[in-house]
Design an enzyme around this catalytic site. Sequence first.
Site, PDB file in Angstrom:
ATOM      1  CE  LYS A 214      56.324  -1.991 -17.119  1.00 23.69           C
ATOM      2  NZ  LYS A 214      56.459  -0.880 -16.152  1.00 23.69           N
TER       3      LYS A 214
ATOM      4  CE  LYS B 296      59.432  -3.840 -14.168  1.00 22.52           C
ATOM      5  NZ  LYS B 296      58.269  -3.112 -13.634  1.00 22.52           N
TER       6      LYS B 296
END
Length: 367
Positions: free
Chosen positions: A211, A126
């Site tokens: 996020k 990520k």
Amino acid sequence: MISTKRHINTNELLHLSKAVVFGSGAFGTALAMVLSKKCREVCVWHIKEEEARLVNEKRENDLYLRGVQLASNIIFTSDVDEAYKGAELILFVIPTQFLRGFFQKSGGNLIAYAKARQVPVLVCTKGIERSTLKFPAQIVGEFFPSNLLSVLAGPSFAIEVATGVFTCVSVASADINVARRLQRIMTTGDRSFVCWATTDTVGCEVASAVKNVLAIGSGVANGLGMGLNARAALITRGLLEIRDLTAALGGDGSAIFGLAGFGDLQLTCSSELSRNFTVGKKLGKGLSLEEIQRTSKAVAEGVATAEPLVRLAQQLKVTMPLCQQIYEVVYKKKNPRAAIADLLSCGLQDEGLPPLFKKSAATPSKL
């Protein structure tokens, strides 16, 4: 429209002879534990030979996932060729900023192997690459054919995944049939790890990166003593920033309100198990980033992501006020209270949400 009303029974699940996980941090090790239930052999690549040897001896990756006993069919190695030989599935969990360098230095034979045998590749990393502003699957896609690629994302703390605590994630591919095949491979027979298939790879990657930055902000708010109402507001408005960036990058947005979007955002912004939340909390309590990093071995991906995220948003002309202020706290040493004040000084606004349902004059509200 792709139907999501599809149920998997145990007979549909696929088992493999061997899988390889490149990246031996907490999440890579946790995914190896999942795969140990689906494969005869799981090989985990670790960059340092001596550390890999010690993990094999101790049967525990005490550098990143202390206290978890490795399954007997998991082997650590520092030899790239040994790692992938015979593998029917390749996972990449190498931190984003090191992913390209790995392929350039060590990926030649691996890439040729995957292409020749059409081995599926699952990207579990990520973030956003600083030098190119690319997401992990875009980087991997420069080296592997697109028809082999899928993305795994969703609310999945490593310690819970590794110890078999119930977890649901998304597996995304441009081809729903590719995603569904990976779904059948990664979902475990005991249903402790369940995958849902989607085609919104862009939404999954954007949500997974952003996020982590928002979780730093949630931690900052916690460190300042702002409470749960503030956290709920940050999660809600942060989700809209994810939506806007996904739209600008051409995603269809279907993942935003799914496991990879809202699910992962809510989890990462709400728990001390989140490294990003913990970094933010310490920033909110007055510690500097340098002080925090000196005492932590694990990587808080949101720190590395904040700066390229802000540049990407500016390049695409996407307004992301929360991420902008978090970046300024992390990199510009802005006082967290000043960042909050700037966020709240923007004036009164409409919520800016489009209606989900069409309403006609002939069918007035019943409330």
